[in-house]
Design a protein around this motif. Sequence first.
Motif, PDB file in Angstrom:
ATOM      1  N   MET A 123       0.825  -1.207   0.000  1.00 30.88           N
ATOM      2  CA  MET A 123       0.000   0.000   0.000  1.00 30.88           C
ATOM      3  C   MET A 123       0.864   1.263   0.000  1.00 30.88           C
ATOM      4  SD  MET A 123      -3.251  -0.674  -0.184  1.00 30.88           S
ATOM      5  CE  MET A 123      -2.664  -1.822  -1.440  1.00 30.88           C
ATOM      6  N   GLN A 124       1.989   1.216   0.715  1.00 28.78           N
ATOM      7  CA  GLN A 124       2.909   2.353   0.682  1.00 28.78           C
ATOM      8  C   GLN A 124       3.440   2.577  -0.732  1.00 28.78           C
ATOM      9  OE1 GLN A 124       5.883   1.351   3.572  1.00 28.78           O
ATOM     10  NE2 GLN A 124       4.691   2.090   5.317  1.00 28.78           N
ATOM     11  N   SER A 125       3.856   1.502  -1.372  1.00 31.39           N
ATOM     12  CA  SER A 125       4.367   1.610  -2.742  1.00 31.39           C
ATOM     13  C   SER A 125       3.283   2.098  -3.690  1.00 31.39           C
ATOM     14  CB  SER A 125       4.898   0.252  -3.211  1.00 31.39           C
ATOM     15  OG  SER A 125       5.979  -0.173  -2.419  1.00 31.39           O
ATOM     16  N   GLY A 144      11.191   1.147 -15.523  1.00 26.57           N
ATOM     17  CA  GLY A 144      12.410   0.427 -15.164  1.00 26.57           C
ATOM     18  C   GLY A 144      13.154   1.093 -14.019  1.00 26.57           C
ATOM     19  N   ARG A 145      13.281   2.419 -14.088  1.00 22.79           N
ATOM     20  CA  ARG A 145      13.960   3.144 -13.001  1.00 22.79           C
ATOM     21  C   ARG A 145      13.177   3.027 -11.702  1.00 22.79           C
ATOM     22  NH1 ARG A 145      14.625   7.475 -16.809  1.00 22.79           N
ATOM     23  NH2 ARG A 145      12.999   8.596 -15.656  1.00 22.79           N
ATOM     24  N   ALA A 146      11.863   3.193 -11.796  1.00 25.82           N
ATOM     25  CA  ALA A 146      11.032   3.115 -10.592  1.00 25.82           C
ATOM     26  C   ALA A 146      11.066   1.717  -9.988  1.00 25.82           C
ATOM     27  CB  ALA A 146       9.592   3.510 -10.928  1.00 25.82           C
ATOM     28  N   LEU A 147      11.092   0.694 -10.843  1.00 19.88           N
ATOM     29  CA  LEU A 147      11.123  -0.680 -10.346  1.00 19.88           C
ATOM     30  C   LEU A 147      12.426  -0.975  -9.617  1.00 19.88           C
ATOM     31  CD1 LEU A 147       9.720  -3.437 -10.235  1.00 19.88           C
ATOM     32  CD2 LEU A 147      10.806  -3.989 -12.419  1.00 19.88           C
ATOM     33  N   ARG A 148      13.541  -0.552 -10.180  1.00 18.27           N
ATOM     34  CA  ARG A 148      14.834  -0.771  -9.508  1.00 18.27           C
ATOM     35  C   ARG A 148      14.871  -0.072  -8.155  1.00 18.27           C
ATOM     36  NH1 ARG A 148      16.771  -0.078 -14.817  1.00 18.27           N
ATOM     37  NH2 ARG A 148      17.181   2.125 -14.404  1.00 18.27           N
ATOM     38  N   ARG A 149      14.408   1.164  -8.127  1.00 17.30           N
ATOM     39  CA  ARG A 149      14.408   1.912  -6.872  1.00 17.30           C
ATOM     40  C   ARG A 149      13.503   1.251  -5.831  1.00 17.30           C
ATOM     41  NH1 ARG A 149      13.001   6.255  -8.929  1.00 17.30           N
ATOM     42  NH2 ARG A 149      10.774   6.158  -8.499  1.00 17.30           N
ATOM     43  N   GLU A 150      12.339   0.802  -6.271  1.00 19.79           N
ATOM     44  CA  GLU A 150      11.388   0.196  -5.337  1.00 19.79           C
ATOM     45  C   GLU A 150      11.898  -1.145  -4.823  1.00 19.79           C
ATOM     46  OE1 GLU A 150       8.342   0.814  -2.977  1.00 19.79           O
ATOM     47  OE2 GLU A 150       8.887   2.180  -4.613  1.00 19.79           O
ATOM     48  N   PHE A 196       4.304  -5.253  -6.750  1.00 23.47           N
ATOM     49  CA  PHE A 196       2.871  -5.184  -7.050  1.00 23.47           C
ATOM     50  C   PHE A 196       2.344  -3.767  -6.822  1.00 23.47           C
ATOM     51  CE2 PHE A 196       2.634  -9.907  -5.958  1.00 23.47           C
ATOM     52  CZ  PHE A 196       2.551 -10.284  -7.291  1.00 23.47           C
ATOM     53  N   GLY A 197       2.791  -3.134  -5.728  1.00 27.00           N
ATOM     54  CA  GLY A 197       2.344  -1.778  -5.430  1.00 27.00           C
ATOM     55  C   GLY A 197       2.741  -0.776  -6.487  1.00 27.00           C
ATOM     56  N   LEU A 198       3.842  -1.033  -7.166  1.00 23.52           N
ATOM     57  CA  LEU A 198       4.273  -0.163  -8.266  1.00 23.52           C
ATOM     58  C   LEU A 198       3.607  -0.542  -9.580  1.00 23.52           C
ATOM     59  CD1 LEU A 198       6.237   1.925  -9.615  1.00 23.52           C
ATOM     60  CD2 LEU A 198       7.854   0.016  -9.834  1.00 23.52           C
ATOM     61  N   ALA A 199       3.561  -1.837  -9.878  1.00 27.66           N
ATOM     62  CA  ALA A 199       3.145  -2.284 -11.205  1.00 27.66           C
ATOM     63  C   ALA A 199       1.646  -2.122 -11.449  1.00 27.66           C
ATOM     64  CB  ALA A 199       3.544  -3.747 -11.400  1.00 27.66           C
ATOM     65  N   ILE A 200       0.816  -2.435 -10.455  1.00 30.22           N
ATOM     66  CA  ILE A 200      -0.631  -2.425 -10.684  1.00 30.22           C
ATOM     67  C   ILE A 200      -1.151  -1.023 -11.004  1.00 30.22           C
ATOM     68  CG2 ILE A 200      -2.883  -2.950  -9.703  1.00 30.22           C
ATOM     69  CD1 ILE A 200      -1.160  -5.379 -10.464  1.00 30.22           C
ATOM     70  N   PRO A 201      -0.881   0.006 -10.173  1.00 26.11           N
ATOM     71  CA  PRO A 201      -1.371   1.342 -10.551  1.00 26.11           C
ATOM     72  C   PRO A 201      -0.748   1.869 -11.837  1.00 26.11           C
ATOM     73  CG  PRO A 201       0.042   1.467  -8.613  1.00 26.11           C
ATOM     74  CD  PRO A 201      -0.231   0.022  -8.855  1.00 26.11           C
ATOM     75  N   SER A 202       0.507   1.508 -12.102  1.00 22.81           N
ATOM     76  CA  SER A 202       1.141   1.951 -13.347  1.00 22.81           C
ATOM     77  C   SER A 202       0.430   1.352 -14.557  1.00 22.81           C
ATOM     78  CB  SER A 202       2.620   1.549 -13.362  1.00 22.81           C
ATOM     79  OG  SER A 202       3.324   2.159 -12.304  1.00 22.81           O
TER      80      SER A 202
END
Length: 240
Positions: A123-125, A144-150, A196-202
């Motif tokens: 939920m935070q992500s 890609g950048r956001a995924l690496r950082r997360e 999941f928190g990054l990928a689903i809303p994206s």
Amino acid sequence: TVLDACEFFVLYKFFAFPVVDAERRIVGVVDVNLFAEELLSSRDNAEIEKDEVFEVVGFHLSQVRDASPWRVFRYRFPWLLATVAGGTACAILAGLFEATLASSLVIAFFLTLVLGLNESVSMQSMALTIQALRSTRVTARWFGRALRREMINAALLGLGCGTTVGAVVFLWQRHLAAATTIGGSIAVSMVASACFGLAIPSLLHWRKLDPKIAAGPITLALTDLATLAFYLSIATLILR
């Protein structure tokens, strides 16, 4: 008309677009400030921050208008079915590991904590991603950048939470294998939960769906399923 321009901003998420004449020659430019001014003028005694303008741009025009309870139900209920489906899948998955849960009660004791930690990090992500999507277009490079950082952030969070919970388990139960199982599963599953928190809303934003309504149920359902699979699989490998 101004209404037509606002419709373009909402439907296509433009921040500016050209105005052409009958011969398709550019005669001017309309930017998002027109949309902001129209919103401000249509709401009496309301103050809209600049960020709120971009938040509204993320919705279809029909979704920001006042809707009846039945229409809201039809809009929100299908996404909640993801939670129902996810919960059912988790129950079936847990049934497959019945022997593991029966042989080690400490695994069952900490199941709620493990699920809660992973739901929190997902939920935070998701919240951070939705905030970023207000002014960011989803591209492969950005993702890609956001995924690496997360993933790096989640690995650090998982290591910290896993070590803490593992220490609690060991001090309470004096069971090194159980402490390793619970702490290790937290460390591993948190990375997946953050993804999941990054990928689903994206993905939803890229498909021009509303991430605020849809992302929560889908993200939680996938997070619970993945967490349970990691947790019980690791427990089966180590404790049996």
